[in-house]
Design a protein around this motif. Sequence first.
Motif, PDB file in Angstrom:
ATOM      1  N   UNK A 360      43.894  32.108 -36.969  1.00 55.92           N
ATOM      2  CA  UNK A 360      44.784  31.101 -36.384  1.00 55.92           C
ATOM      3  C   UNK A 360      45.535  30.406 -37.484  1.00 55.92           C
ATOM      4  N   UNK A 361      46.819  30.197 -37.252  1.00 59.17           N
ATOM      5  CA  UNK A 361      47.577  29.356 -38.169  1.00 59.17           C
ATOM      6  C   UNK A 361      48.522  28.474 -37.375  1.00 59.17           C
ATOM      7  N   UNK A 362      48.563  27.223 -37.772  1.00 59.24           N
ATOM      8  CA  UNK A 362      49.403  26.289 -37.034  1.00 59.24           C
ATOM      9  C   UNK A 362      50.124  25.361 -38.002  1.00 59.24           C
ATOM     10  N   UNK A 363      51.418  25.266 -37.838  1.00 61.02           N
ATOM     11  CA  UNK A 363      52.185  24.313 -38.615  1.00 61.02           C
ATOM     12  C   UNK A 363      52.304  23.028 -37.786  1.00 61.02           C
ATOM     13  N   UNK A 364      52.096  21.895 -38.432  1.00 64.18           N
ATOM     14  CA  UNK A 364      52.094  20.613 -37.717  1.00 64.18           C
ATOM     15  C   UNK A 364      53.164  19.717 -38.313  1.00 64.18           C
ATOM     16  N   UNK A 365      54.016  19.191 -37.464  1.00 61.81           N
ATOM     17  CA  UNK A 365      55.060  18.273 -37.930  1.00 61.81           C
ATOM     18  C   UNK A 365      55.106  17.044 -37.035  1.00 61.81           C
ATOM     19  N   UNK A 366      55.450  15.928 -37.646  1.00 60.73           N
ATOM     20  CA  UNK A 366      55.661  14.707 -36.856  1.00 60.73           C
ATOM     21  C   UNK A 366      56.912  14.011 -37.374  1.00 60.73           C
ATOM     22  N   UNK A 367      57.770  13.634 -36.428  1.00 64.75           N
ATOM     23  CA  UNK A 367      59.027  12.992 -36.810  1.00 64.75           C
ATOM     24  C   UNK A 367      59.228  11.720 -36.005  1.00 64.75           C
ATOM     25  N   UNK A 368      59.937  10.769 -36.597  1.00 66.27           N
ATOM     26  CA  UNK A 368      60.295   9.557 -35.856  1.00 66.27           C
ATOM     27  C   UNK A 368      61.684   9.718 -35.232  1.00 66.27           C
ATOM     28  N   UNK A 369      61.843   9.124 -34.057  1.00 62.51           N
ATOM     29  CA  UNK A 369      63.125   9.130 -33.346  1.00 62.51           C
ATOM     30  C   UNK A 369      63.322   7.731 -32.753  1.00 62.51           C
ATOM     31  N   UNK A 370      64.516   7.454 -32.258  1.00 68.68           N
ATOM     32  CA  UNK A 370      64.784   6.119 -31.709  1.00 68.68           C
ATOM     33  C   UNK A 370      64.356   6.016 -30.246  1.00 68.68           C
ATOM     34  N   UNK A 371      63.044   6.117 -30.053  1.00 71.21           N
ATOM     35  CA  UNK A 371      62.465   5.956 -28.714  1.00 71.21           C
ATOM     36  C   UNK A 371      61.237   5.065 -28.856  1.00 71.21           C
TER      37      UNK A 371
END
Lengths: 793, 291
Positions: A360-371
């Motif tokens: 298993x391989x998983x790329x994880x990203x988190x971004x901020x948005x104007x919500x």
Amino acid sequence: MQPLRSSEGSASTLVEAPGAAPLVGAPVARLDAARLLRGQGRYIADIERAGMLHACFVRSPHAHARLGAVDGAAALALEGVVAVFAAADLPHQPLLDSVRIEGLRKTPQPALASERVRFHGEPVAVVLASSRARAEDGAELVRVEYEPLAPVLDPEAAAAGAGPDLFEGGNLLYRGEIVAGDVEAAFAAADHVVSARYHGNRYAAVPMEARGCVAEHDPGSGELTLWCSTQGPHQLRRRLSQTIGLPESHVRVIAPDVGGAFGQKIPAHAEEVAIALAARAVGRPVRWIEDRLENLLAAPHAKEQLIETELALAADGTFLGLRARILGDAGAYSHNSTSALIEPYLSAGLMPGVYRIRDYRCEILAAVTNKSPVAPYRGVGWTAGHTARELLIEKAARQLGVDPAQLRRRNMVDSFPYESCTGMLYDSGSYVASLDRALAEIGYEELRREGGPPAAGQPAVGVGVSPYVEPTGWGSDGALQSRWSFASHDSVRIEIDPSGAVTAAVGTPSQGQGHETMLAQIVADGLGVELDRVRVVSGDTSGTPISTAGTRASRTAVVVGGALALAAEELRAKLERIAAYLLDAEPDQVRIEAGRFAVAGDSAREATLREVAEVAFYDPALRARLPDPSLSVSRFHDPPASYANGCVVALVAVDVETGAVTLRRLLSVEDCGTVVNPALVDGQVRGALAQGVGGALLEQVRYGADGTMLSGDLRRYKLPKATDLPAIELHHECSPSPFTVNGMKGVGESGAIAAPGAVAAAVADAVAHLGVEIESLPIDTDRIVAAAAAERS
Amino acid sequence: MKSAAFAYHAPAAVGEAAALLAAHGERARVLAGGQSLVPLMHRRIERPEHLVDLNRVAGLDRLEAGPEGLRIGATARQRQVESDPAVAARWPLLAEAIAEVAHPAIRNRGTVVGSLCNADPSAELPSAALALEGTIVAAGADGEREIPLADFFTGPGETALSRSELALELRLPAPPPRTGSAWLELARRGGDLPVAGVAAVVSLDADGRCERVRLVCANAAPVPLDCRFQAEALLGAAVDEEGAAAVGAAVAAAAGPVDDYQGSAVERRRVLAVLVRRALLLAAERAGGRS
Ligand SMILES: Cc1cc2nc3c(=O)[nH]c(=O)nc-3n(C[C@H](O)[C@H](O)[C@H](O)COP(=O)(O)OP(=O)(O)OC[C@H]3O[C@@H](n4cnc5c(N)ncnc54)[C@H](O)[C@@H]3O)c2cc1C
């Protein structure tokens, strides 16, 4: 009280508390029902303090703007308006998450926006007045200068660095990876590779009681008291202490009755900090009751993720490997509850689910948005990941031409304990048995035989299966197995007073789940006393032991219940020693049952709990035998991880001409180990299923292109109503945990995790003949209608 | 969500109510069931300085079915109309449409006339009442006048009533014999305002041919969309699948729906075509003549 009949499909019937029979396992009627149903509950809006003022927040109408001057003069000129505060008037430290994950950037969040507003609805100023209506009058008159900036709304664009930065350093807060086994080799060896995309919807939790608090500052003692609709009084105390700069000894947080929370009330909210500061600044108690519009607009949202998945299969359908990329849309701040990673990180850890997947391989990203920021909501992190995986498996089954239930079954974990490739130790379970049971109950074979495209004018019928595993009962170990370093332990105290009454004090407040009853059952059994002798108190930091995490993560029964069972055992032994003294017997000859002590083989020698308590407190001679006769036991508990499981099945009918989806049947097999109170468990399962159905068919937080909220009332944010649900069918399996006290596991989130996948899979099944894939929820029924129309012409 | 301050008036007679409206004009609003007005006031979208409550005006809650037709007073509740046996027997379209309005708790307060005055183009009652060829009786300082519903709806939330007039009652004529009707809608949830809705009324001649037809669509235009012109293609023949589908297509082409929170204009057109076809067939079947 009349015994109540429990709902259809379930084995349980409500009973009056029995005498000597064990209470754990009995569907005891809720102890708080009469009080709450008679309107004798005490929520934030019921709290009145002398001289109390009412607050209304001035909120940003822009998604993204530079903030100029805030002018409250016109508001202050209104009769009844007492104060208007902006950020500069209430100095404090900003809120920060305390998650320790390398590479995760922090985004300080002020109680009132200063310099910049980052989402529509962000609080900018607070108006205090003689009534809420007057405070709203005042809020309308506060003049705020904004210089609008372009909003960042698309998380992919945010992650890619497009658009103005919300914070220094860019909008991508985290990029990381989970790698297990050799996924490249697995894909190279595959006979089939199936890939899918899924956009998990942005939810609102919508507790019936919205957020709210009353703050009062006592200038004499310097103590700040906050009555707050919260799930974690100790956690909130800690945040207040950090932001306001008072030692925790001088901050008291009380959670009175809380009218639903579902995770939304885990964080410390900016508004709560602002109200605490405002009360201190104005020198009067202040109450803030959030209204529904504010709650939908500005209370944290949940669950939105963009997920790409890829499954490698052998010719016989064996899963060989799984690849994923998960992007979480965190909203405007990495929220103090559990950061911007709350969704994508948890999702990634559970992605293999109930299946034997080693590579298993998983790329994880988190971004901020104007919500509005994302915070926990029932099934945190797991709803979107689970749905993405189950839709991927549906697609694989269609591509391979095999039955989707059988494809799942052949790949299921079937021996325990089992360590998943992401490091979760599945303690016990009935994965295959729950699936088989669910298939039998729904009549799967027959439905399959009848399957295929519908006859003209008939609805398209589909069935969807969604087996799940759910990390529950989070102690620190459970958190760590979800790759989250997080102190998640509880202390509890049981005390017996001279009248023989039992008080159990716990740090986890209830938000309507029925904890009071469930915990009292455990204490009563543990002590050998009657249920009505036990009082459970919770949620006041000045009177209850610490719960570092609060009520969350399906943990109260396992962690707090476990702690109480251990404390009760200790206290019982002590009681029996005191009774032995009183009855002139050996301790091992004395037994307590239903609040009465008896000596083995001598029915003449008996004592009541009251008599024993009397001796413990008031007979100094006892101390010769027992130097510390105090009837108070405290206990710390931080149990190992446990995992509940089960299976949800949905049967739908789709009118392909109009897109109307009718949920014909919704069935759940739940396995949460040893059940303390079956009636309460059924309530939890039912409620979560309803919320899951809402996510599958209706619920969606929407923003316009300019970043203003479009789903800001309950006409537009569509919760399912009773009329939208079929009679829910509940069944149970029982695999006690080998690792927890009594074999208990947590319950309460499974429906929210698994029902969206079941309903989505059912619709996908119904419309498979039209070539429509489900790639986002809630289901876009117009795509089905368009495909059906295209097929006809 | 607290309304701005207002003065509250509870007149006991129509004349008194009309005088209050004449005196305060634009600054006043009539309160009937309050199920649309009060939420708007709480959101401060509506900010009347004067609220004229009709609920204490004697006699306005009348519901009378006679040989000429039906009279529904301004404070007659939706629930009351929906459960009335005469309505069910002679104006079943009304009962069928009301059953889709919100939930019983709201229908216990909400009025039929209030829904018409609220003039939401997506609501059930304006379309249904227009298909039944209703007339509003309005009262102002200068007396009463009649306004056919065909002239009543002038835009979303707008009617032919002046700000100094109140609606006294809705009148519906008695339908001809061999008439059948149907209300069909697509709603996202039970009790929601429809994504699109259709009211069809079909009257047949003794040989089962379509003699008269009324068709009104909800949420297809800024006002309830009268599609009689398209539907009259069915006159003189039995209503069949093909004919009904052709009307559906014509209505979808003629409609001017918009994108909103419920769905897109494109989706609405698609759904309207289907609902029109089904509603016409069902109405004809109920009239006793589906071939
Ligand atoms: C949760 C909820 C769900 C709903 N769902 C639906 C639905 O699915 N379909 C639907 O059609 N409606 C729905 N409604 C609206 C409901 O049907 C209202 O009752 C109706 O639209 C208005 O009737 P009322 O008597 O409450 O009028 P009010 O709210 O009192 O008034 C509405 C407007 O009409 C004016 N008015 C009322 N009576 C008169 C009069 N006699 N003369 C002049 N002006 C007058 C008022 O001044 C106001 O502007 C819903 C309402 C709620 C709260």
